[in-house]
Design an enzyme around this catalytic site. Structure first.
Site, PDB file in Angstrom:
ATOM      1  N   ILE A   9       0.707  -1.326   0.118  1.00 45.92           N
ATOM      2  CA  ILE A   9      -0.025  -0.073   0.034  1.00 45.92           C
ATOM      3  C   ILE A   9       0.814   1.236  -0.130  1.00 45.92           C
ATOM      4  N   GLN A  12       3.731   3.100  -5.202  1.00 43.45           N
ATOM      5  CA  GLN A  12       2.934   4.084  -6.001  1.00 43.45           C
ATOM      6  C   GLN A  12       1.557   3.761  -6.383  1.00 43.45           C
ATOM      7  N   ASP A  13       1.218   2.268  -6.737  1.00 41.26           N
ATOM      8  CA  ASP A  13      -0.006   1.810  -6.935  1.00 41.26           C
ATOM      9  C   ASP A  13      -0.732   1.859  -5.953  1.00 41.26           C
ATOM     10  N   SER A  36      13.100   1.617   9.466  1.00 38.89           N
ATOM     11  CA  SER A  36      13.771   2.616  10.379  1.00 38.89           C
ATOM     12  C   SER A  36      13.401   3.974  10.076  1.00 38.89           C
ATOM     13  N   LEU A  78      -0.147  -5.941  -4.193  1.00 38.75           N
ATOM     14  CA  LEU A  78       1.009  -5.247  -5.073  1.00 38.75           C
ATOM     15  C   LEU A  78       2.257  -5.154  -4.563  1.00 38.75           C
ATOM     16  N   TYR A  93      16.369 -12.558  -3.571  1.00 45.94           N
ATOM     17  CA  TYR A  93      15.330 -11.946  -2.662  1.00 45.94           C
ATOM     18  C   TYR A  93      14.381 -11.457  -3.657  1.00 45.94           C
ATOM     19  N   THR A 123       2.832  -8.492 -14.641  1.00 52.50           N
ATOM     20  CA  THR A 123       3.427  -7.340 -15.276  1.00 52.50           C
ATOM     21  C   THR A 123       3.615  -8.026 -16.702  1.00 52.50           C
ATOM     22  N   GLU A 125       6.457  -7.650 -17.972  1.00 49.73           N
ATOM     23  CA  GLU A 125       7.733  -8.397 -17.967  1.00 49.73           C
ATOM     24  C   GLU A 125       7.733  -9.788 -18.098  1.00 49.73           C
ATOM     25  N   TYR A 146      13.256 -10.308 -11.474  1.00 49.87           N
ATOM     26  CA  TYR A 146      11.852  -9.909 -11.380  1.00 49.87           C
ATOM     27  C   TYR A 146      10.852 -10.747 -12.202  1.00 49.87           C
ATOM     28  N   LYS A 150       7.642 -13.027 -11.127  1.00 49.79           N
ATOM     29  CA  LYS A 150       6.224 -12.796 -11.403  1.00 49.79           C
ATOM     30  C   LYS A 150       5.622 -13.693 -12.275  1.00 49.79           C
TER      31      LYS A 150
HETATM   32  P1  NAP Z   1       6.468   0.185  -5.877  1.00 42.76           P
HETATM   33  O1  NAP Z   1       6.102   1.646  -5.875  1.00 42.76           O
HETATM   34  O2  NAP Z   1       8.029  -0.278  -6.046  1.00 42.76           O
HETATM   35  O3  NAP Z   1       5.694  -0.229  -4.691  1.00 42.76           O
HETATM   36  C1  NAP Z   1       6.236  -1.521  -3.986  1.00 42.76           C
HETATM   37  C2  NAP Z   1       5.413  -1.982  -2.687  1.00 42.76           C
HETATM   38  O4  NAP Z   1       5.779  -3.145  -2.267  1.00 42.76           O
HETATM   39  C3  NAP Z   1       5.954  -1.036  -1.720  1.00 42.76           C
HETATM   40  O5  NAP Z   1       4.842  -0.775  -1.028  1.00 42.76           O
HETATM   41  C4  NAP Z   1       6.925  -1.718  -0.951  1.00 42.76           C
HETATM   42  O6  NAP Z   1       7.060  -1.174   0.412  1.00 42.76           O
HETATM   43  C5  NAP Z   1       6.195  -3.267  -1.008  1.00 42.76           C
HETATM   44  N1  NAP Z   1       7.172  -4.048  -0.820  1.00 42.76           N
HETATM   45  C6  NAP Z   1       8.509  -4.251  -1.220  1.00 42.76           C
HETATM   46  N2  NAP Z   1       9.259  -5.347  -0.835  1.00 42.76           N
HETATM   47  C7  NAP Z   1       8.337  -5.920   0.176  1.00 42.76           C
HETATM   48  C8  NAP Z   1       8.301  -7.058   1.053  1.00 42.76           C
HETATM   49  N3  NAP Z   1       9.476  -7.809   1.109  1.00 42.76           N
HETATM   50  N4  NAP Z   1       7.138  -7.419   2.041  1.00 42.76           N
HETATM   51  C9  NAP Z   1       6.169  -6.340   1.929  1.00 42.76           C
HETATM   52  N5  NAP Z   1       6.044  -5.456   1.033  1.00 42.76           N
HETATM   53  C10 NAP Z   1       7.025  -5.294   0.131  1.00 42.76           C
HETATM   54  O7  NAP Z   1       5.581  -0.533  -7.046  1.00 42.76           O
HETATM   55  P2  NAP Z   1       4.483   0.188  -7.888  1.00 42.76           P
HETATM   56  O8  NAP Z   1       4.654   0.646  -8.990  1.00 42.76           O
HETATM   57  O9  NAP Z   1       3.484   0.470  -6.876  1.00 42.76           O
HETATM   58  O10 NAP Z   1       3.956  -1.527  -8.264  1.00 42.76           O
HETATM   59  C11 NAP Z   1       2.946  -2.025  -7.458  1.00 42.76           C
HETATM   60  C12 NAP Z   1       3.044  -3.653  -7.915  1.00 42.76           C
HETATM   61  O11 NAP Z   1       2.503  -3.543  -9.655  1.00 42.76           O
HETATM   62  C13 NAP Z   1       4.305  -4.351  -7.983  1.00 42.76           C
HETATM   63  O12 NAP Z   1       3.935  -5.647  -7.505  1.00 42.76           O
HETATM   64  C14 NAP Z   1       4.997  -4.046  -9.399  1.00 42.76           C
HETATM   65  O13 NAP Z   1       5.859  -5.390  -9.383  1.00 42.76           O
HETATM   66  C15 NAP Z   1       3.774  -4.343 -10.050  1.00 42.76           C
HETATM   67  N6  NAP Z   1       3.793  -3.680 -11.307  1.00 42.76           N
HETATM   68  C16 NAP Z   1       4.101  -2.545 -11.495  1.00 42.76           C
HETATM   69  C17 NAP Z   1       3.818  -1.911 -12.750  1.00 42.76           C
HETATM   70  C18 NAP Z   1       4.284  -0.279 -13.015  1.00 42.76           C
HETATM   71  O14 NAP Z   1       4.776   0.016 -14.172  1.00 42.76           O
HETATM   72  N7  NAP Z   1       4.263   0.427 -12.137  1.00 42.76           N
HETATM   73  C19 NAP Z   1       3.903  -2.515 -13.937  1.00 42.76           C
HETATM   74  C20 NAP Z   1       3.395  -3.998 -13.795  1.00 42.76           C
HETATM   75  C21 NAP Z   1       3.492  -4.685 -12.428  1.00 42.76           C
HETATM   76  P3  NAP Z   1       8.089  -0.323   0.808  1.00 42.76           P
HETATM   77  O15 NAP Z   1       7.517   0.857   0.719  1.00 42.76           O
HETATM   78  O16 NAP Z   1       8.367  -0.473   2.474  1.00 42.76           O
HETATM   79  O17 NAP Z   1       9.185  -0.326   0.233  1.00 42.76           O
HETATM   80  O1  F7E Z   2      12.850   1.142 -16.862  1.00 41.20           O
HETATM   81  C1  F7E Z   2      15.830   2.015 -19.375  1.00 41.20           C
HETATM   82  C2  F7E Z   2      15.639   0.558 -18.869  1.00 41.20           C
HETATM   83  O2  F7E Z   2      13.041   0.963 -14.483  1.00 41.20           O
HETATM   84  C3  F7E Z   2      12.293   1.527 -18.381  1.00 41.20           C
HETATM   85  C4  F7E Z   2       8.699  -1.597 -13.262  1.00 41.20           C
HETATM   86  O3  F7E Z   2       7.418  -1.053 -12.798  1.00 41.20           O
HETATM   87  O4  F7E Z   2       7.805  -1.443 -15.363  1.00 41.20           O
HETATM   88  C5  F7E Z   2       8.971  -1.031 -14.638  1.00 41.20           C
HETATM   89  O5  F7E Z   2      10.126  -1.926 -15.126  1.00 41.20           O
HETATM   90  C6  F7E Z   2      13.313   1.221 -19.238  1.00 41.20           C
HETATM   91  C7  F7E Z   2      14.406  -0.163 -19.356  1.00 41.20           C
HETATM   92  O6  F7E Z   2      10.975   0.401 -15.734  1.00 41.20           O
HETATM   93  C8  F7E Z   2      17.731   3.957 -16.934  1.00 41.20           C
HETATM   94  O7  F7E Z   2      16.830  -0.106 -19.324  1.00 41.20           O
HETATM   95  C9  F7E Z   2      17.478   3.560 -19.091  1.00 41.20           C
HETATM   96  O8  F7E Z   2      14.497  -0.302 -20.472  1.00 41.20           O
HETATM   97  O9  F7E Z   2      11.792   2.660 -15.601  1.00 41.20           O
HETATM   98  P1  F7E Z   2      12.275   1.129 -15.679  1.00 41.20           P
HETATM   99  P2  F7E Z   2      11.007  -1.377 -16.156  1.00 41.20           P
HETATM  100  O10 F7E Z   2      12.207  -1.951 -16.087  1.00 41.20           O
HETATM  101  O11 F7E Z   2      10.210  -1.144 -17.488  1.00 41.20           O
HETATM  102  C10 F7E Z   2       7.484  -2.993 -15.433  1.00 41.20           C
HETATM  103  C11 F7E Z   2       6.102  -3.210 -16.232  1.00 41.20           C
HETATM  104  C12 F7E Z   2       7.362  -3.389 -13.995  1.00 41.20           C
HETATM  105  O12 F7E Z   2       6.677  -4.559 -13.817  1.00 41.20           O
HETATM  106  C13 F7E Z   2       8.299  -3.105 -13.218  1.00 41.20           C
HETATM  107  O13 F7E Z   2       7.956  -3.425 -11.886  1.00 41.20           O
HETATM  108  O14 F7E Z   2      14.467   2.402 -19.107  1.00 41.20           O
HETATM  109  N1  F7E Z   2      16.573   2.874 -18.760  1.00 41.20           N
HETATM  110  N2  F7E Z   2      18.220   4.326 -18.398  1.00 41.20           N
HETATM  111  C14 F7E Z   2      16.755   3.018 -17.334  1.00 41.20           C
HETATM  112  N3  F7E Z   2      15.990   2.440 -16.419  1.00 41.20           N
HETATM  113  C15 F7E Z   2      16.131   3.176 -14.974  1.00 41.20           C
HETATM  114  N4  F7E Z   2      15.530   2.739 -13.904  1.00 41.20           N
HETATM  115  N5  F7E Z   2      17.240   3.872 -14.871  1.00 41.20           N
HETATM  116  C16 F7E Z   2      18.153   4.597 -15.957  1.00 41.20           C
HETATM  117  O15 F7E Z   2      18.872   5.289 -15.714  1.00 41.20           O
END
Ligand code: NAP
Ligand code: F7E
Length: 330
Positions: A9, A12-13, A36, A78, A93, A123, A125, A146, A150
């Site tokens: 919670i 972001q989502d 902490s 989430l 991890y 996702t 991914e 990752y 998933k």
């Molecule tokens: P996010 O901002 O990274 O939030 C992740 C959440 O998971 C945070 O609340 C985090 O808590 C919690 N978390 C991490 N490790 C944990 C653990 N070991 N035990 C309990 N909680 C833990 O991710 P998001 O962008 O909101 O995405 C939400 C979900 O959708 C994730 O599962 C992500 O993989 C998936 N997803 C995201 C996207 C996207 O583009 N945003 C797309 C597809 C799928 P802390 O605040 O304590 O770190």
């Molecule tokens: O990278 C490139 C990087 O880290 C996007 C997560 O929410 O969406 C997210 O995963 C692209 C990649 O997101 C940098 O290599 C270049 O090609 O923003 P990102 P992601 O890897 O697509 C999916 C759907 C999820 O499920 C995940 O949880 O951008 N890139 N330069 C970079 N990426 C980062 N982070 N930092 C750079 O400097």
């Protein structure tokens, strides 16, 4: 009044979904990790309306306790170590939290609230290098730790649905961003840098692969799809995406241009930021979501960039004026 439990919670989502469910009149519970320093900054505007339970996806007992404490009607899983780049540095991890974490939660729901409906944050991914555009019919080909976690969760959801009759769905979401996006994801890293460059507190921005193409939407639209999936008559996995891809360089150009800057004067590339494997293109076909849950995105690419840049320019000016030291994230 329905009760929802959101793992993750604080993310972001999680924050957008909590806000949506509160507006719909739900009692909203969430799991939080003990840290902490408090990690609940995204929840502050409505923190007093939430019930939070300590839990970690690596700890089955804490998940079971959280489910037992609130007996939810709907569970949104989430929680994940969601940064793909970091998953290469912490593979065991990340795979544990994303994969086995979902299994632990499904078991907890089966034991404590078997009639609850479960949303799994899957996702794009999981499709990895399968050719774009990707849909529900695309073969899974996960190409990083990752995505491996998933993909395991995706299959666990389907098994629990078929074996135990659990109402459990995979929302296969493509990238979605917002003003609340974590600062180490590329879109927010870019818009934070643009804001600080405008405010005069940062000079340059180092990025990795500029050629990767992603399908970027706004997170507020995507949490609406999550909720709609749990209102279906029968559980079904759905792709949620805009159907349009842009390169990282496209995002950079648009974000710098939105602030009247020329990106070439500020952006450098650093090979250390390039991943061991980077998926060249992820772009979704969300036709089925449109048909089944009547979902389509409201915020397009240009509006997304504009919203994030405007927010981060304001934020950087505030930080500068308060004398806060800027700490750009790599
Ligand atoms: P996010 O901002 O990274 O939030 C992740 C959440 O998971 C945070 O609340 C985090 O808590 C919690 N978390 C991490 N490790 C944990 C653990 N070991 N035990 C309990 N909680 C833990 O991710 P998001 O962008 O909101 O995405 C939400 C979900 O959708 C994730 O599962 C992500 O993989 C998936 N997803 C995201 C996207 C996207 O583009 N945003 C797309 C597809 C799928 P802390 O605040 O304590 O770190
Ligand atoms: O990278 C490139 C990087 O880290 C996007 C997560 O929410 O969406 C997210 O995963 C692209 C990649 O997101 C940098 O290599 C270049 O090609 O923003 P990102 P992601 O890897 O697509 C999916 C759907 C999820 O499920 C995940 O949880 O951008 N890139 N330069 C970079 N990426 C980062 N982070 N930092 C750079 O400097």
């Amino acid at each position: 009044m329905k009760t929802a439990l959101i793992t993750g919670i604080t993310g972001q989502d999680g924050s957008w979904l909590a806000e949506l469910l509160l507006a719909k009149g739900y009692a909203v519970h969430g799991t939080v990790r003990r840290t902490s320093t408090p990690g609940d900054s995204r929840l502050l505007p409505f923190l007093d309306r939430l019930v939070l339970h300590p839990a970690d996806m690596t700890d089955a007992g804490s998940l079971r306790d959280a489910v037992a404490a609130c007996r939810p009607d709907e569970v949104y899983n989430l929680a994940a170590q969601s940064h793909v780049g970091t998953s290469w540095a912490m593979p065991a991890y990340t795979t544990d939290v994303a994969g086995l974490g979902a299994v632990r939660l499904l078991d907890a729901v089966r034991a404590e609230a078997p009639s609850a409906r479960v949303y799994q944050a899957s996702t794009c991914e999981i499709f990895g290098t399968s050719p774009a555009p990707q849909s529900e019919a695309t073969p899974l080909a996960p190409r990083n730790p990752y995505a491996v976690g998933k993909a395991a969760a995706y299959h666990a959801v389907r098994n629990h649905r078929d074996a135990y009759g659990l109402f459990a769905v995979n929302g296969i979401l493509f990238n979605h961003e917002s003003e609340r996006r974590g600062e180490r994801f590329v879109t927010r890293k870019i818009t934070r840098a643009v804001g600080r460059i405008v405010a005069g507190t940062q000079g340059s921005l180092a990025l990795g692969n500029l050629e990767a193409r992603r399908d970027w939407g706004h997170a507020e639209d995507y949490v609406e799809a999550m909720w709609r999936m749990l209102q279906l008559d029968a559980p079904e996995d759905l792709v949620v995406a805009t159907g349009v891809s842009h390169s990282v360089q496209d995002f950079v150009e648009a974000a710098f241009a939105a602030a009247g800057l020329d990106w070439r004067e500020h952006v450098t590339t650093d090979p250390a930021l390039v991943r061991p494997i980077d998926i060249p293109e992820l772009v979704g076909d969300a036709s089925r979501a449109r048909e089944r849950i009547g979902w389509s995105p409201r915020v397009g690419f240009d509006a997304l960039v504009r919203r994030m840049v405007d927010h981060d320019v304001r934020l950087a000016r505030l930080e500068r004026d308060c004398g806060e030291a800027p700490v750009p994230r790599r």
